[in-house]
Write an enzyme that holds these catalytic residues in place. Structure first.
Site, PDB file in Angstrom:
ATOM      1  N   HIS A   1      43.815  37.645  45.094  1.00 25.48           N
ATOM      2  CA  HIS A   1      44.853  38.720  45.049  1.00 25.48           C
ATOM      3  C   HIS A   1      44.568  39.866  44.996  1.00 25.48           C
ATOM      4  CE1 HIS A   1      48.216  40.465  42.961  1.00 25.48           C
ATOM      5  NE2 HIS A   1      48.350  40.853  43.303  1.00 25.48           N
TER       6      HIS A   1
ATOM      7  N   ARG B   1      44.921  43.834  44.549  1.00 24.60           N
ATOM      8  CA  ARG B   1      45.809  44.356  44.114  1.00 24.60           C
ATOM      9  C   ARG B   1      46.200  45.825  44.892  1.00 24.60           C
ATOM     10  NH1 ARG B   1      47.892  41.823  38.898  1.00 24.60           N
ATOM     11  NH2 ARG B   1      49.096  43.832  38.927  1.00 24.60           N
TER      12      ARG B   1
ATOM     13  N   GLU C   1      46.749  36.755  48.339  1.00 21.53           N
ATOM     14  CA  GLU C   1      47.996  37.110  47.326  1.00 21.53           C
ATOM     15  C   GLU C   1      48.230  38.654  47.808  1.00 21.53           C
ATOM     16  OE1 GLU C   1      47.842  34.181  44.158  1.00 21.53           O
ATOM     17  OE2 GLU C   1      47.052  36.238  43.108  1.00 21.53           O
TER      18      GLU C   1
ATOM     19  N   GLU D   1      55.563  29.348  45.200  1.00 20.72           N
ATOM     20  CA  GLU D   1      54.976  29.140  45.452  1.00 20.72           C
ATOM     21  C   GLU D   1      55.616  29.450  43.191  1.00 20.72           C
ATOM     22  OE1 GLU D   1      50.785  30.447  44.634  1.00 20.72           O
ATOM     23  OE2 GLU D   1      50.983  30.246  41.933  1.00 20.72           O
TER      24      GLU D   1
ATOM     25  N   HIS E   1      49.588  29.835  37.814  1.00 27.62           N
ATOM     26  CA  HIS E   1      49.441  30.341  36.980  1.00 27.62           C
ATOM     27  C   HIS E   1      49.660  30.263  35.368  1.00 27.62           C
ATOM     28  CE1 HIS E   1      49.956  35.143  35.939  1.00 27.62           C
ATOM     29  NE2 HIS E   1      50.427  34.587  34.714  1.00 27.62           N
TER      30      HIS E   1
HETATM   31  N1  PXP Z   1      49.456  31.683  41.732  1.00 27.27           N
HETATM   32  C1  PXP Z   1      49.184  33.570  42.145  1.00 27.27           C
HETATM   33  C2  PXP Z   1      50.539  33.814  42.309  1.00 27.27           C
HETATM   34  C3  PXP Z   1      49.224  34.410  41.202  1.00 27.27           C
HETATM   35  O1  PXP Z   1      49.591  35.338  40.870  1.00 27.27           O
HETATM   36  C4  PXP Z   1      48.392  33.573  39.847  1.00 27.27           C
HETATM   37  C5  PXP Z   1      47.072  34.826  39.126  1.00 27.27           C
HETATM   38  O2  PXP Z   1      48.055  35.436  37.921  1.00 27.27           O
HETATM   39  C6  PXP Z   1      47.385  32.518  39.793  1.00 27.27           C
HETATM   40  C7  PXP Z   1      48.229  31.698  40.860  1.00 27.27           C
HETATM   41  C8  PXP Z   1      46.520  31.724  39.206  1.00 27.27           C
HETATM   42  O3  PXP Z   1      47.115  32.079  36.978  1.00 27.27           O
HETATM   43  P1  PXP Z   1      45.952  31.356  36.788  1.00 27.27           P
HETATM   44  O4  PXP Z   1      44.635  32.319  36.649  1.00 27.27           O
HETATM   45  O5  PXP Z   1      46.255  32.355  35.566  1.00 27.27           O
HETATM   46  O6  PXP Z   1      45.173  30.531  36.912  1.00 27.27           O
END
Ligand code: PXP
Length: 251
Positions: free
Chosen positions: A51, A53, A78, A159, A198
């Site tokens: 990601h 940002r 992301e 997702e 997540h």
């Molecule tokens: N999917 C998305 C869209 C995310 O933004 C994130 C990270 O925040 C994750 C999956 C992975 O989440 P985690 O780090 O809690 O496993």
């Protein structure tokens, strides 16, 4: 097909930035996201997620390009739906782009994208990225309105945000699981690929196996945390091992 695992390596960069944010060129800068991605691949990761940002708090653009070049796995970027991020995606050319909401104050992504409320701004972005060969997924809450909006927008993948499920306790936990089941079914009725992510960890993942027809989990924090004890390759391998139980026999 077996359930796929996208390994999110953002928090490897979080640790590096905690010490080296002002010294990006330092030869001492560690840990290395590329190395983590390579080790995740060795453990059986099916794709690498990162990601980038707007505030560049963890993964840097340079990390994304080095991983794009150095790791022969599909890359899932992301990103927020902004012009600079679309421009980055067009240069990086990941296989997948997952559009997520972004709020400068948040510690991590909070809540799904309001696809239903942002049809006008999401449409052109999805079209641009898809025309360039990227598969676009929308990170949405498991709500019928959001799933329907994703289908209307022509995004091939959703997702489902599992954060509320992960944080819920007792009755609420069961209700959140039911929400995910219903949203996954609806997504499949619309012909969408349904992923989830997540807050998934080594403990709660097996309950998510009751969500039907999932293609992929995207998991970061718990794998990076486990990697501190056993290393990235073993941490990913352990998760993949658990995922072999999907779908459960009684489902
Ligand atoms: N999917 C998305 C869209 C995310 O933004 C994130 C990270 O925040 C994750 C999956 C992975 O989440 P985690 O780090 O809690 O496993």
């Amino acid at each position: 097909m077996s359930l796929l695992l996208g390994v999110n390596i953002d928090h490897v960069a979080t640790l590096r930035q905690a010490r080296y944010v002002t010294m990006p060129e330092s030869p001492n800068a560690e840990p290395c996201p590329l190395q983590a991605a390579l080790e995740a691949r060795d453990g059986g990761a099916d794709s690498i997620t990162l990601h980038v940002r707007g505030d560049r708090r963890h993964i840097q653009e340079a990390d994304a390009f080095v991983i794009r070049e150095g790791v022969r796995l599909p890359l899932n970027l992301e990103m927020a739906n902004t012009a600079p991020m679309v421009a980055l995606a067009m240069r990086l050319r990941p296989e997948y782009v997952c559009l997520v909401p972004e709020n400068r104050q948040e510690v991590t992504t909070e809540g799904g994208l309001d696809a239903a409320g942002q049809i006008d701004s999401l449409g052109p972005t999805i079209e641009t990225l898809a025309a360039a060969g990227m598969k676009v997924s929308l990170f949405i809450d498991p709500d019928a309105e959001q799933v329907a909006a994703a289908a209307t927008l022509g995004a091939p993948i959703v997702e489902l945000h599992t954060g509320c499920f992960a944080n819920a306790v007792g009755e609420a936990h069961r209700a959140e699981l039911d929400r995910l089941v219903a949203a996954a079914r609806l997504g499949q009725e619309h012909g969408l690929q349904v992923n989830a992510g997540h807050g998934i960890n080594y403990q709660n993942i097996t309950q998510l196996f009751y969500v039907p027809g999932l293609t992929e989990f995207n998991i970061g924090h718990t794998i990076v945390s486990r990697a501190l004890a056993v290393g990235m390759t073993a941490a990913v391998r352990e998760m993949k091992e658990l995922m072999k139980r999907y779908p459960p026999k009684e489902a």
